[in-house]
Design a protein around this motif. Structure first.
Motif, PDB file in Angstrom:
ATOM      1  N   HIS A 131       0.822  -1.213   0.000  1.00  0.00           N
ATOM      2  CA  HIS A 131       0.000   0.000   0.000  1.00  0.00           C
ATOM      3  C   HIS A 131       0.854   1.258   0.000  1.00  0.00           C
ATOM      4  CE1 HIS A 131      -3.873  -2.043   0.858  1.00  0.00           C
ATOM      5  NE2 HIS A 131      -3.101  -2.913   1.476  1.00  0.00           N
ATOM      6  N   THR A 189       4.253   4.150  -3.264  1.00  0.00           N
ATOM      7  CA  THR A 189       4.472   5.526  -3.715  1.00  0.00           C
ATOM      8  C   THR A 189       5.074   6.417  -2.628  1.00  0.00           C
ATOM      9  OG1 THR A 189       2.195   6.122  -3.109  1.00  0.00           O
ATOM     10  CG2 THR A 189       2.590   5.399  -5.374  1.00  0.00           C
ATOM     11  N   ASP A 205       1.300  -0.173 -10.109  1.00  0.00           N
ATOM     12  CA  ASP A 205       0.747   0.456  -8.915  1.00  0.00           C
ATOM     13  C   ASP A 205       1.037   1.952  -8.897  1.00  0.00           C
ATOM     14  OD1 ASP A 205      -0.415  -0.086  -6.029  1.00  0.00           O
ATOM     15  OD2 ASP A 205       1.326   1.205  -5.739  1.00  0.00           O
ATOM     16  N   HIS A 219      -2.301   3.844  -8.397  1.00  0.00           N
ATOM     17  CA  HIS A 219      -2.458   4.131  -6.969  1.00  0.00           C
ATOM     18  C   HIS A 219      -3.390   5.320  -6.740  1.00  0.00           C
ATOM     19  CE1 HIS A 219      -1.167   3.795  -2.780  1.00  0.00           C
ATOM     20  NE2 HIS A 219      -1.116   5.118  -2.751  1.00  0.00           N
TER      21      HIS A 219
END
Length: 841
Positions: free
Chosen positions: A324, A327, A397, A401
């Protein structure tokens, strides 16, 4: 090989006894297990009632969260709509996610465990029925108060993940965030209480002969689920505690300007938050593995592989939380590890899905209500799993994201992996608790509306996300290509809602709660929950020889109802169940179980009052509620800890088992050990927090104190451990000597706490000035909590000794106090030592 009680399953061809049972025996059993009537029904602790109320409350929260989702979908149906102001929309989406994750998904499967496990294991009840009652009332009262904050404009608005610094006092000065932090922390305590009950229940209350390889897969799933709660939930409990302390007292755990780090919150939250997905999925998968063999009319394919897959899922899920956080700028090696783990966790899930498909392929599946929802679950969950593998890839992702692609993925996984199995389970098991089954004809319409509506609602979100639509926006400008995907999604959401509304109609028309006059085994399941039951569960506790005993022995139900198996009566005139060994399920002793009581209800209400009063800063009322909550718990324990005159009883077939044991054989010892694991995990997360800030905020770090200043504290904590352990042998000299040792151990731990914390404060390590001081003093604050509880346990033992209730060497109260105080001493030693290990670089 025979056990020490003489139990040898091989000696029984069918059942232990063939002679008729004495007249009136079953009626006496009914009287012992009866539920109170009138307003006193609220004090009931029988799993039949608590489990049903638990499920009904969870389903209510599902509906409430669904209504919030519909309003949000109307707001997003077209650009620049003004259905909800931005602030209200933020409260709606925060409450929707929070309620679905914390107040529906986990409590719903925990409720199913409370309701189904005693019947599946052929136990009279789970071993701590009052703990189940407390967990339910704490959840119901706390959850409803939490949801009510929405109606007074005080609902949290920081998202269900509550990232700082947005949720810090600077940017969220109101008490909205405090409602989330204190409310969720309280609700998680309820979940942990239920998890302790489930672990001990699955391992210690199985029917004789139900070895681990004969246990229903749902019981395996609930065992892994509960263990994962014990390990994962302490992280979010600590996180909410740290953020609330930062907001209330200014300790900078997450304030980067004073040596904290907001990324620390993400680590703590997602260490809980991603295992949370599998905490939800595994029990639902366990339900699927029970339902699919029944609808296919054949045993599950790959039973052992499914169990291993569940264990592997539970293990691997703790290594994926940082996906998760791709980033946030993590190092490439770290992102590579978490990416690989995120893809690896799909393998055990795939094993279960292929097992279900193989079972359906070799059997003769029936397209009844549970079958439709089970098959629909496979389709939707696999779709969500495929997009999950996509977002596990770091480059993808980075692009997807925080877009609506992630919203779509999340809902496919949760609806396919939990909601559809939940509805399949409702159709499958409602005949166990209702006089009438639900309508098969309406079920086809309900499934069709829900399946089509779900895909229409969430499939276009993938496209909207790939087109750049971000999450958590309350409106958008026209001309970006998002209009049609959002309009279609809104139409699908209302189609899904229509299916659920039709289900509510069917439920209102057909569901009539009962404990002994139910619709019965409508779908012809083969496991023990379909035995004839009453408030005492089964008339007699059977000997289990296979995984599908009702299929393998069609006469079993009749023999159980005639009392031909174990414990066909109340041997002591009280509520009882057989405690069996964890591995081979050999009878070990008879547990005397508590009956209805108002004290768990009072403890739950006052605990909720304590947290609610803290939120609104009514501190006098908070401390009053806290004292009343502690008093209610003490009164509840006082009347639960009882003995009987009989040293042993005959449970059938000439097998005699004791009525009282101590030490590791006792179910209370197991429960205390699990509680200490929970406290240990909270403390380990605090240690991680200190080490994380040391490694990431060196500019704010100063040289710690020399270790020599903490030597007295280290010595006192070691001495506290030794004195606590010595208390148990002292019972031979009388309860006074043992109690004196416990009081001495508590005093030594308190002195060690004082001598460990004061040097840091005297040296100027103000917890409000830096993350280093905050985390170092937080370790001592957690130790202060353990010292306070340990002191209360010692005083409780002293009170029981003065009342003449600590007689002889066989007393579990002393055992549990010894365990807790020994743990407290060890934790105090680590708390005094750990901050010295992290010097400024």
């Amino acid at each position: 090989m025979k056990s020490e009680t003489g139990f040898d399953p091989a000696q029984y061809d069918r059942f232990p006894t063939t002679e008729p049972r004495p007249a009136g025996e079953e009626e006496a059993l009914r009287r012992v297990w009866h539920a109170p009537s009138g307003w006193r029904r609220l004090t009931v602790v029988n799993n039949n009632y608590i489990g049903t109320w638990y499920l009904a409350t969870a389903f209510l929260f599902f509906l409430l969260a669904g209504v919030l989702a519909l309003v949000m979908r109307v707001q997003l149906a077209a650009p620049l709509l003004d259905i909800l102001p931005q602030e209200t929309y933020n409260q709606f989406f925060t409450m929707h996610g929070t309620v679905m994750m914390f107040l529906f998904a986990v409590p719903a499967v925990e409720a199913a465990g409370v309701l189904l496990l005693p019947q599946m294991l052929a136990a009279r009840d789970l071993p701590f029925p009052r703990l189940s009652a407390y967990a339910f009332w704490a959840y119901a009262v706390g959850g409803l108060c939490f949801f009510a904050s929405l109606f007074v404009g005080l609902a949290p608005d920081g998202g269900w993940f509550m990232y700082p610094p947005y949720t810090s006092k600077t940017y969220s000065p109101g008490i909205n965030t405090d409602f989330w932090l204190l409310g969720i922390g309280f609700i998680e305590i309820s979940a942990i209480a239920g998890a302790i009950e489930i672990i001990v229940g699955v391992l210690r209350t199985r029917a004789p002969g139900m070895t681990l390889d004969k246990m229903p897969i749902f019981a395996w799933a609930m065992l892994v689920f509960a263990v994962m709660i014990v390990i994962a939930f302490p992280a979010v409990i600590l996180g909410t505690l740290l953020l609330e302390i930062e907001r209330a007292f200014g300790w900078p755990f997450f304030d980067a300007t004073r040596g904290g780090d907001p990324v620390l919150w993400q680590h703590l939250f997602w260490f809980f938050g991603h295992p949370e997905v599998y905490i939800i999925f595994l029990p639902a998968a366990g339900m699927m593995s029970m339902i699919i063999p029944t609808i296919a009319r054949t045993e599950i394919v790959g039973y052992r592989l499914i169990v291993l897959a569940m264990l592997a899922t539970g293990f691997i899920s703790f290594g994926v939380w940082a996906h998760h956080m791709f980033t946030t700028g993590m190092p490439p090696m770290t992102t590579g590890f978490f990416s690989a783990a995120s893809m690896a966790v799909s393998v055990p899930a795939g094993i279960q899905v292929f097992s279900w498909i193989a079972t359906l392929a070799i059997g003769k599946p029936r397209f009844n209500a549970p079958g439709l929802f089970a098959m629909g679950s496979v389709v939707v969950f696999v779709t969500g799993g495929l997009t999950g593998v996509m977002v596990a890839l770091v480059p993808f992702d980075w692009q997807a994201h925080d877009s609506y692609f992630i919203v779509a993925h999340l809902h496919y996984v949760l609806i396919g992996g939990m909601v559809f199995p939940f509805f399949a389970a409702l159709y499958y098991w409602i005949p166990m608790t209702s006089r009438r089954a639900l309508s098969e004809r309406l079920a086809k319409w309900i499934f069709g509306l829900m399946f089509v509506g779900m895909n229409v609602a969430f499939m276009p979100m993938h496209l909207a996300g790939l087109m750049g639509m971000p999450r958590r926006i309350y409106t958008y400008l026209p001309g970006q290509g998002w209009e049609w995907p959002n309009l279609i999604s809104t139409a699908g959401a209302f189609m899904l809602a229509l299916g659920i509304l039709l289900f509510l109609y069917d439920l209102a028309r057909n569901f009539r709660f009962t404990v002994d006059d139910d619709a019965g085994n409508v779908y012809d399941g083969g496991t023990l929950e379909w035995l004839p039951t009453g408030l005492y569960s089964t008339r007699s506790i059977p000997l289990v020889k296979s995984r599908e005993p009702l299929w393998d022995d069609p006469g079993l139900a009749g023999d159980v109802a005639k009392g031909r198996y174990f414990l066909p009566r109340s041997a002591t005139g009280l509520r009882e169940t057989i405690i069996t060994s964890p591995l081979r399920a050999e009878p070990q002793y008879l547990q005397i179980m508590p009956g209805p009581s108002a004290w768990p209800v009072a403890a739950a209400v006052f605990t909720a009052g304590f947290f609610l009063a803290l939120t609104v800063q009514a501190y006098s009322f908070a401390w009053t509620s806290g004292i009343l909550a502690v008093g209610s718990v003490i009164r509840w324990l006082w009347e639960t800890d009882r003995r009987v005159d009989l040293e042993s009883v005959d449970i059938g077939a000439g097998i005699h088992i004791p009525t009282y044991v101590t030490g590791p054989r006792s179910h209370g010892w197991w429960a205390m050990t699990i509680l200490l694991i929970v406290l240990g995990m909270v403390f380990i997360m605090a240690l991680f927090s200190h080490a994380f800030l040391w490694s990431n905020q060196q500019g704010f770090w100063t040289a710690p104190l020399p270790l020599s200043v903490s030597i007295p504290a280290l010595a006192l904590n070691i001495l506290a451990v030794a004195v606590a352990i010595a208390a148990r042998p002292m019972l031979g000299k009388g309860p006074g000597a043992a109690v004196a040792a416990l009081l001495a151990a508590a005093t030594l731990a308190a002195a060690g706490l004082w001598l460990g914390a004061i040097p840091w404060l005297d040296a100027g390590f103000d917890p409000a000035m830096s993350g280093q001081g905050a985390t170092a003093l937080m370790l001592h604050a957690l130790q202060a909590n353990s010292v306070a509880i340990g002191g209360m346990l010692a005083l409780y033992c002293a009170a029981r000794a003065m009342a003449g209730l600590l007689g002889g060497p066989r007393n579990n109260t002393i055992d549990l106090a010894v365990l807790f105080l020994a743990y407290t001493g060890i934790q105090g030693f680590v708390a005094a030592l750990f901050p010295h290990l992290f010097a400024a670089l």
